[in-house]
Design an enzyme around this catalytic site. Structure first.
Site, mmCIF file in Angstrom:
data_model
loop_
_atom_site.group_PDB
_atom_site.id
_atom_site.type_symbol
_atom_site.label_atom_id
_atom_site.label_comp_id
_atom_site.label_asym_id
_atom_site.label_seq_id
_atom_site.Cartn_x
_atom_site.Cartn_y
_atom_site.Cartn_z
ATOM 1 N N SER A 36 -22.669 -32.581 -6.857
ATOM 2 C CA SER A 36 -21.732 -33.513 -6.200
ATOM 3 C C SER A 36 -21.716 -33.211 -4.705
ATOM 4 O O SER A 36 -22.395 -32.288 -4.241
ATOM 5 C CB SER A 36 -20.315 -33.348 -6.778
ATOM 6 O OG SER A 36 -19.815 -32.052 -6.490
ATOM 7 N N SER A 165 -17.578 -23.864 7.313
ATOM 8 C CA SER A 165 -16.420 -24.775 7.278
ATOM 9 C C SER A 165 -15.569 -24.560 8.526
ATOM 10 O O SER A 165 -15.601 -23.480 9.135
ATOM 11 C CB SER A 165 -15.590 -24.444 6.042
ATOM 12 O OG SER A 165 -14.303 -25.014 6.124
ATOM 13 N N TYR A 199 -10.971 -17.681 1.267
ATOM 14 C CA TYR A 199 -11.889 -18.790 1.604
ATOM 15 C C TYR A 199 -12.331 -18.668 3.063
ATOM 16 O O TYR A 199 -13.518 -18.795 3.374
ATOM 17 C CB TYR A 199 -11.203 -20.143 1.363
ATOM 18 C CG TYR A 199 -12.126 -21.337 1.596
ATOM 19 C CD1 TYR A 199 -13.271 -21.521 0.834
ATOM 20 C CD2 TYR A 199 -11.852 -22.274 2.598
ATOM 21 C CE1 TYR A 199 -14.120 -22.610 1.042
ATOM 22 C CE2 TYR A 199 -12.692 -23.368 2.809
ATOM 23 C CZ TYR A 199 -13.832 -23.524 2.031
ATOM 24 O OH TYR A 199 -14.677 -24.597 2.246
ATOM 25 N N LYS A 203 -16.225 -18.333 4.359
ATOM 26 C CA LYS A 203 -16.882 -19.332 5.212
ATOM 27 C C LYS A 203 -17.258 -18.737 6.575
ATOM 28 O O LYS A 203 -18.259 -19.137 7.172
ATOM 29 C CB LYS A 203 -16.007 -20.575 5.372
ATOM 30 C CG LYS A 203 -15.673 -21.300 4.066
ATOM 31 C CD LYS A 203 -16.850 -21.471 3.097
ATOM 32 C CE LYS A 203 -17.885 -22.476 3.520
ATOM 33 N NZ LYS A 203 -18.943 -22.626 2.456
ATOM 34 N N SER A 238 -15.126 -34.994 -0.779
ATOM 35 C CA SER A 238 -16.120 -34.651 -1.803
ATOM 36 C C SER A 238 -15.370 -34.278 -3.077
ATOM 37 O O SER A 238 -14.220 -34.639 -3.253
ATOM 38 C CB SER A 238 -16.960 -33.460 -1.316
ATOM 39 O OG SER A 238 -16.120 -32.331 -1.215
HETATM 40 N N1 LIG Z 1 -15.372 -31.090 1.545
HETATM 41 C C1 LIG Z 1 -14.914 -30.539 2.646
HETATM 42 O O1 LIG Z 1 -13.939 -31.020 3.249
HETATM 43 C C2 LIG Z 1 -15.583 -29.311 3.185
HETATM 44 C C3 LIG Z 1 -15.136 -28.818 4.418
HETATM 45 C C4 LIG Z 1 -15.736 -27.694 4.933
HETATM 46 C C5 LIG Z 1 -16.776 -27.079 4.263
HETATM 47 N N2 LIG Z 1 -17.210 -27.559 3.071
HETATM 48 C C6 LIG Z 1 -18.321 -26.852 2.412
HETATM 49 O O2 LIG Z 1 -19.302 -27.773 1.989
HETATM 50 C C7 LIG Z 1 -20.050 -27.207 0.899
HETATM 51 C C8 LIG Z 1 -20.223 -28.268 -0.180
HETATM 52 O O3 LIG Z 1 -18.956 -28.595 -0.707
HETATM 53 P P1 LIG Z 1 -18.542 -30.076 -1.098
HETATM 54 O O4 LIG Z 1 -17.443 -30.480 -0.192
HETATM 55 O O5 LIG Z 1 -19.746 -30.935 -1.216
HETATM 56 O O6 LIG Z 1 -17.867 -29.782 -2.542
HETATM 57 P P2 LIG Z 1 -18.276 -30.174 -4.024
HETATM 58 O O7 LIG Z 1 -18.482 -31.626 -4.157
HETATM 59 O O8 LIG Z 1 -17.250 -29.517 -4.880
HETATM 60 O O9 LIG Z 1 -19.684 -29.462 -4.228
HETATM 61 C C9 LIG Z 1 -19.777 -28.084 -4.416
HETATM 62 C C10 LIG Z 1 -21.039 -27.769 -5.192
HETATM 63 O O10 LIG Z 1 -21.088 -26.338 -5.382
HETATM 64 C C11 LIG Z 1 -21.403 -26.103 -6.733
HETATM 65 N N3 LIG Z 1 -20.967 -24.814 -7.248
HETATM 66 C C12 LIG Z 1 -19.713 -24.334 -7.343
HETATM 67 N N4 LIG Z 1 -19.706 -23.134 -7.961
HETATM 68 C C13 LIG Z 1 -20.999 -22.845 -8.253
HETATM 69 C C14 LIG Z 1 -21.659 -21.763 -8.908
HETATM 70 N N5 LIG Z 1 -20.985 -20.725 -9.398
HETATM 71 N N6 LIG Z 1 -23.000 -21.803 -9.021
HETATM 72 C C15 LIG Z 1 -23.702 -22.867 -8.546
HETATM 73 N N7 LIG Z 1 -23.138 -23.920 -7.942
HETATM 74 C C16 LIG Z 1 -21.806 -23.914 -7.799
HETATM 75 C C17 LIG Z 1 -20.738 -27.238 -7.483
HETATM 76 O O11 LIG Z 1 -21.300 -27.344 -8.765
HETATM 77 P P3 LIG Z 1 -20.435 -27.509 -10.136
HETATM 78 O O12 LIG Z 1 -20.493 -28.966 -10.465
HETATM 79 O O13 LIG Z 1 -21.161 -26.642 -11.121
HETATM 80 O O14 LIG Z 1 -19.045 -27.026 -9.853
HETATM 81 C C18 LIG Z 1 -21.064 -28.401 -6.572
HETATM 82 O O15 LIG Z 1 -22.353 -28.885 -6.851
HETATM 83 C C19 LIG Z 1 -19.277 -25.962 0.455
HETATM 84 O O16 LIG Z 1 -19.926 -24.812 0.926
HETATM 85 C C20 LIG Z 1 -17.922 -26.116 1.138
HETATM 86 O O17 LIG Z 1 -17.322 -24.874 1.410
HETATM 87 C C21 LIG Z 1 -16.633 -28.665 2.522
#
Ligand SMILES: NC(=O)c1ccc[n+]([C@@H]2O[C@H](COP(=O)([O-])OP(=O)(O)OC[C@H]3O[C@@H](n4cnc5c(N)ncnc54)[C@H](OP(=O)(O)O)[C@@H]3O)[C@@H](O)[C@H]2O)c1
Length: 330
Positions: A36, A165, A199, A203, A238
């Site tokens: 995702s 992040s 967290y 990050k 997300s």
């Molecule tokens: N969204 C925001 O606002 C935001 C802001 C700052 C930084 N970020 C960073 O962006 C990155 C991507 O996040 P996102 O926003 O796209 O969130 P997301 O949609 O929740 O995607 C996170 C992904 O990480 C995977 N994951 C979690 N635990 C795992 C594990 N133990 N082994 C393998 N995969 C695992 C999830 O897979 P599962 O389906 O298996 O859980 C999912 O595919 C992250 O590093 C996050 O810290 C996001």
């Protein structure tokens, strides 16, 4: 009263950005966490540009569905099981990569992440957020390094891209978050913000790892053409926030932090621009950091000023080597 201008990038800007991603035919790009969110977008967008995409996901129906959907869209996908909560799973994944990719790996994107999870230990005894977000990515990078070297040698360049992040901002790195102290790192509320401090530390580790790695890549010789870069997405709609809430993140502080993000969150296609840019654009240099400018704001992925902290970078490297059991790495 005049309304504030909308800071979110317009759909046309996002489309123009993805139109400018170079042709990736003949390249292999591995992305952790592509079920995702930003990782899924990166897999799809790089795949449609011709890259073979290695999906590094923990086994689940979500992982299977992502691989099927991408395949149905014409992407050349290679699913590899990799649970970042377990070092043995990361080691198995790296061994599989070595078998599956004799021609090397052009990009390793350490994208996967979890946010605001309770104060719990992984089976390896580490904090669940630090192991998932940083330590396992450190181990994966060290183990996949020979594949990056092969790609750099054969095609002129390879890259490691980390995903940090806006939450990286805060106290400097504290070694205890990197050790096998899971379940004993501040609980889940005040004082010290508990889960949100963990967290923040994880990050921050993503960015410090980028710089520590960039510095260790020799300026001459075969490894000189491997780049270490980083991105942050800005507040992005997300799957991340819903997972924090589902894991018990429903206290007032949790709701305030998540609510503030969602109020300004941009679409996930916009949030993925930083990692896609760092992974594919020809002008990227070793140590570059991309993302929206400012604090807690969405926006296009631009080159950001460096945020160096040599003492924390050294601490990060030494503690990561020790906790992951990686003997030597660069
Ligand atoms: N969204 C925001 O606002 C935001 C802001 C700052 C930084 N970020 C960073 O962006 C990155 C991507 O996040 P996102 O926003 O796209 O969130 P997301 O949609 O929740 O995607 C996170 C992904 O990480 C995977 N994951 C979690 N635990 C795992 C594990 N133990 N082994 C393998 N995969 C695992 C999830 O897979 P599962 O389906 O298996 O859980 C999912 O595919 C992250 O590093 C996050 O810290 C996001």
């Amino acid at each position: 009263m005049p309304s504030q201008p909308d800071p979110r990038p317009f759909a046309a800007d996002i489309a123009a950005f993805y139109d400018s991603v170079p042709d990736l035919t003949g390249r292999t790009i591995a992305v952790t966490g592509s079920t995702s969110g930003t990782g899924r977008v990166m897999a799809a967008r790089c795949g449609e540009r011709g890259a073979r995409v290695v999906l590094l996901n923990r086994p689940s129906p979500r992982a299977d569905a992502a691989a099927e959907d991408l395949r149905a869209a014409g992407v050349d996908v290679v699913p590899v099981a990799c649970d970042l909560q377990r070092f043995d799973s990361v080691r198995d994944a790296a061994a599989q990569l070595a078998e599956l990719l004799p021609d090397g790996l052009d990009v390793l994107c350490n994208n996967a992440g979890v946010m605001g999870l309770p104060d719990e230990a992984t089976p390896d005894g580490c904090d669940v957020q630090m192991q998932t977000n940083h330590l396992s990515h450190f181990l994966l990078t060290a183990l996949a390094w020979p594949l990056l070297q092969t790609a750099a040698e054969r095609r002129g360049q390879a890259r490691v891209v980390n995903h940090t992040s806006g939450a990286r901002r805060g106290p400097t790195l504290d070694a205890r978050y990197l050790g096998r102290n899971g379940g004993d790192l501040g609980g889940d509320g005040f004082p010290g913000f508990g889960k949100w401090r963990r967290y923040q530390q994880s990050k921050l580790a993503n960015l410090l790892f980028t710089y520590a790695l960039a510095d260790r890549i020799p300026a001459t010789g075969p490894d000189a053409s491997i780049l270490s870069a980083c991105a942050h997405p800005g507040p992005t709609d997300s799957g991340l926030q819903g997972k924090t809430s589902a894991a018990g993140g429903t206290r007032l502080l949790d709701r305030m932090i998540i609510g503030r993000t969602m109020k300004v969150a941009q679409p996930v296609e916009a949030g993925a621009m930083g990692i896609v840019r760092a992974a594919t654009f020809p002008d990227v240099a070793n140590g570059d950091f991309y993302g929206p400018e400012g604090s807690g704001r969405p926006g296009p992925a631009v080159l950001l000023p460096p945020e160096r902290d040599p003492a924390a970078e050294k601490l990060l490297w030494d503690a990561s080597l020790e906790t992951t059991g990686v003997g030597e790495f660069l």
